[in-house]
Design a protein around this motif. Structure first.
Motif, PDB file in Angstrom:
ATOM      1  N   PRO A   1      -2.190  -0.711   6.580  1.00 55.68           N
ATOM      2  CA  PRO A   1      -3.543  -1.284   6.565  1.00 55.68           C
ATOM      3  C   PRO A   1      -3.618  -2.756   6.964  1.00 55.68           C
ATOM      4  O   PRO A   1      -4.698  -3.243   7.291  1.00 55.68           O
ATOM      5  N   VAL A   2      -2.488  -3.458   6.945  1.00 54.89           N
ATOM      6  CA  VAL A   2      -2.508  -4.877   7.310  1.00 54.89           C
ATOM      7  C   VAL A   2      -1.612  -5.191   8.506  1.00 54.89           C
ATOM      8  O   VAL A   2      -1.328  -6.357   8.783  1.00 54.89           O
ATOM      9  N   GLN A   3      -1.159  -4.146   9.208  1.00 56.62           N
ATOM     10  CA  GLN A   3      -0.303  -4.312  10.395  1.00 56.62           C
ATOM     11  C   GLN A   3       0.905  -5.213  10.118  1.00 56.62           C
ATOM     12  O   GLN A   3       1.242  -6.083  10.921  1.00 56.62           O
ATOM     13  N   ALA A   4       1.575  -4.974   8.999  1.00 59.97           N
ATOM     14  CA  ALA A   4       2.736  -5.780   8.625  1.00 59.97           C
ATOM     15  C   ALA A   4       4.044  -5.254   9.219  1.00 59.97           C
ATOM     16  O   ALA A   4       5.064  -5.915   9.125  1.00 59.97           O
ATOM     17  N   ILE A   5       4.015  -4.071   9.830  1.00 57.20           N
ATOM     18  CA  ILE A   5       5.223  -3.466  10.380  1.00 57.20           C
ATOM     19  C   ILE A   5       5.257  -3.670  11.886  1.00 57.20           C
ATOM     20  O   ILE A   5       4.265  -3.440  12.579  1.00 57.20           O
TER      21      ILE A   5
ATOM     22  N   ALA B   1       0.822  -1.216   0.000  1.00 60.45           N
ATOM     23  CA  ALA B   1       0.000   0.000   0.000  1.00 60.45           C
ATOM     24  C   ALA B   1       0.856   1.267   0.000  1.00 60.45           C
ATOM     25  O   ALA B   1       0.405   2.319  -0.445  1.00 60.45           O
ATOM     26  N   GLY B   2       2.072   1.194   0.512  1.00 59.69           N
ATOM     27  CA  GLY B   2       2.989   2.319   0.483  1.00 59.69           C
ATOM     28  C   GLY B   2       2.796   3.358   1.568  1.00 59.69           C
ATOM     29  O   GLY B   2       3.458   4.390   1.551  1.00 59.69           O
ATOM     30  N   GLN B   3       1.939   3.093   2.534  1.00 58.60           N
ATOM     31  CA  GLN B   3       1.728   4.056   3.620  1.00 58.60           C
ATOM     32  C   GLN B   3       2.991   4.239   4.453  1.00 58.60           C
ATOM     33  O   GLN B   3       3.255   5.335   4.952  1.00 58.60           O
TER      34      GLN B   3
END
Length: 76
Positions: free
Chosen positions: A63-67, A20-22
């Protein structure tokens, strides 16, 4: 309380990242995106100062809590 500074370390779960690039918008000196699939790429695994603050923003905006932000040395 001692004067020990907090250290932060960043990781990205590439299996969950959707590109998403956020993270890049929030912390462009810490994150980039792989050209092949757009997933997050970490440029600085141990950001400090204002970059650590920007990473906290990236964590909230993913948006997907990947960090994941791992902090150590707080209150030690």
């Amino acid at each position: 309380m001692s004067g020990t500074a907090s250290t932060v370390r960043v990781s990205v779960d590439s299996a969950h990242c959707i590109g998403a690039g956020q993270c890049v918008l929030a912390a462009p000196t810490v994150f980039s995106q792989w050209p092949s699939d757009g997933r997050a790429r970490i440029l600085d695994r141990q950001p400090s100062g204002t970059q650590a603050v920007a990473v906290r923003l990236a964590v909230r905006h993913c948006p997907v809590q990947a960090i994941q932000l791992i902090e150590s040395g707080v209150g030690q």
